[in-house]
Design a protein around this motif. Sequence first.
Motif, short mmCIF file in Angstrom:
data_model
loop_
_atom_site.label_atom_id
_atom_site.label_comp_id
_atom_site.label_asym_id
_atom_site.label_seq_id
_atom_site.Cartn_x
_atom_site.Cartn_y
_atom_site.Cartn_z
N ASP A 249 -8.40 -15.81 0.27
CA ASP A 249 -9.21 -15.12 1.27
C ASP A 249 -8.44 -14.87 2.55
N LYS A 250 -7.63 -15.83 2.98
CA LYS A 250 -7.00 -15.72 4.30
C LYS A 250 -5.61 -15.09 4.28
N LYS A 251 -4.93 -15.12 3.16
CA LYS A 251 -3.54 -14.67 3.17
C LYS A 251 -3.20 -13.63 2.09
N ILE A 252 -3.73 -13.81 0.87
CA ILE A 252 -3.23 -12.99 -0.24
C ILE A 252 -4.00 -11.69 -0.40
N ARG A 253 -5.36 -11.75 -0.39
CA ARG A 253 -6.16 -10.58 -0.76
C ARG A 253 -5.85 -9.36 0.12
N ARG A 254 -5.71 -9.55 1.40
CA ARG A 254 -5.47 -8.43 2.30
C ARG A 254 -4.02 -8.33 2.74
N GLY A 255 -3.16 -9.16 2.14
CA GLY A 255 -1.76 -9.13 2.51
C GLY A 255 -1.03 -7.91 1.97
N ILE A 256 -0.01 -7.47 2.69
CA ILE A 256 0.85 -6.37 2.26
C ILE A 256 2.26 -6.93 2.13
N HIS A 257 2.78 -6.88 0.91
CA HIS A 257 4.08 -7.50 0.63
C HIS A 257 4.97 -6.50 -0.11
N GLN A 258 6.12 -6.26 0.44
CA GLN A 258 7.05 -5.29 -0.14
C GLN A 258 8.06 -5.94 -1.09
N SER A 259 7.93 -7.26 -1.30
CA SER A 259 8.82 -7.96 -2.22
C SER A 259 8.22 -9.30 -2.58
N ILE A 260 8.73 -9.88 -3.65
CA ILE A 260 8.31 -11.23 -4.03
C ILE A 260 8.71 -12.23 -2.95
N ALA A 261 9.87 -12.02 -2.35
CA ALA A 261 10.33 -12.95 -1.31
C ALA A 261 9.35 -12.96 -0.13
N ALA A 262 8.84 -11.77 0.24
CA ALA A 262 7.88 -11.70 1.35
C ALA A 262 6.58 -12.41 1.00
N LEU A 263 6.14 -12.25 -0.25
CA LEU A 263 4.91 -12.92 -0.70
C LEU A 263 5.10 -14.44 -0.68
N ARG B 149 0.83 -1.20 0.00
CA ARG B 149 0.00 0.00 0.00
C ARG B 149 0.87 1.26 0.00
N SER B 150 0.34 2.33 -0.61
CA SER B 150 1.12 3.57 -0.74
C SER B 150 1.28 4.29 0.60
N GLN B 151 0.41 3.98 1.57
CA GLN B 151 0.49 4.59 2.90
C GLN B 151 0.26 3.52 3.95
N PRO B 152 0.72 3.74 5.18
CA PRO B 152 0.56 2.72 6.23
C PRO B 152 -0.91 2.40 6.48
N MET B 153 -1.16 1.16 6.80
CA MET B 153 -2.52 0.70 7.08
C MET B 153 -2.95 1.18 8.47
N LEU B 154 -4.20 1.59 8.59
CA LEU B 154 -4.75 2.03 9.88
C LEU B 154 -5.46 0.85 10.54
N PRO B 155 -5.10 0.52 11.78
CA PRO B 155 -5.65 -0.69 12.40
C PRO B 155 -7.13 -0.55 12.76
N MET B 156 -7.75 -1.69 12.98
CA MET B 156 -9.15 -1.72 13.40
C MET B 156 -9.29 -1.13 14.80
N ARG B 157 -10.41 -0.41 15.01
CA ARG B 157 -10.74 0.16 16.31
C ARG B 157 -12.19 -0.17 16.63
N PRO B 158 -12.59 -0.08 17.89
CA PRO B 158 -14.00 -0.33 18.21
C PRO B 158 -14.93 0.58 17.39
N GLY B 159 -15.84 -0.04 16.66
CA GLY B 159 -16.77 0.73 15.84
C GLY B 159 -16.21 1.15 14.50
N GLN B 160 -14.99 0.76 14.19
CA GLN B 160 -14.39 1.17 12.91
C GLN B 160 -13.51 0.05 12.36
N PRO B 161 -13.75 -0.37 11.11
CA PRO B 161 -12.92 -1.45 10.54
C PRO B 161 -11.51 -0.97 10.21
#
Length: 363
Positions: free
Chosen positions: A304-318, A187-199
Amino acid sequence: MAERRQAVIDLREAERAELRSLAARRTTAQALALRARIVLASATGAQHKQVAAELACDPQTVRKWRNRFIGLRLDGLQDEPRSGSPRSIDDQRIEQVIARTLESTPPDATHWSSRGMARASGLSVSTVQRVWRAFGLQPHRLETFKLSTDPDFVAKVRDVVGLYMAPPDRALVLCVDEKSQIQALDRSQPMLPMRPGQPARRSHDYKRHGTTSLFAALDVATGRVIGECYPRHRATEFRRFLDRIEADVPADLDVHLVMDNYATHKTQLIRDWLVKRPRWHVHLTPTSSSWLNQVERFFALITDKKIRRGIHQSIAALKADISSFIDHHNAAPKPFRWTKSAPDILASIERFCIRNTPENANA
């Protein structure tokens, strides 16, 4: 216990013609069309349960409208007046809304919206929505389908499903395929974590860091997966993956390979490799029938569990994430339970084809 004797329905020619018209016209309200079909089927002498099974409705419904027709003839198929304030919208206007929804499109769109239909029909938005809801109309929805045109479709379905339902002794049934061009996305910017009442939230844009292809073989009996990532998905890589499977499978077992008709699987390189190994047996799925290959269910799981929402900065990480998922899966593998026999599958497809022929779609 025998079913009670039924009064015989003797249709006049005019009544039969009117009932057929009600059952066949596209603009007829479907509740009235069903009542007409019930009477027509009952007039053949069929029992309540037979008619109910044929029309996919309740036997009590058949009995009700059969008796109403015997008592009141065609007038008995209309709804009885209900208590409360009189209706402000008659059946004709409702039928017009249904007919327009089914048989036309607005000039500025591909499908009707409730507001557009309200303007065109002179009704309120809530009224249009109630009519659509009552008759199961959802113009905003669109489903997809694909029927195989493989001339050997029936034989291949019976062959593959037969392996699933009754695998041979002293043999391993492996479903093989590749999930190609898996992207390592950051992602181009850091991900914002889940909070109560907000995904959890992430930026809509991303950076690409290349792709990899996952070759996988699913053991139908145990659910265990043999997986390997390669930079490309050519016949060369597939041959290397077959070598990996060969090394993992005990030498005293036959191998039954379920795979699709992808060109990579049918090159001379792969044919020569298989010819040299008589314990390997290939079973091809029909064209456009990836749902028949159980490894596709594993691909859906890892996506569903690993790839779609995964954040990978390299092929090695993926690749590390994919390998980690396969290791965790194999630590406690569970096979996918195949429950539908080949005759059941073929019967379902036959029903779909019959139901969607032009004459039945217009009924």
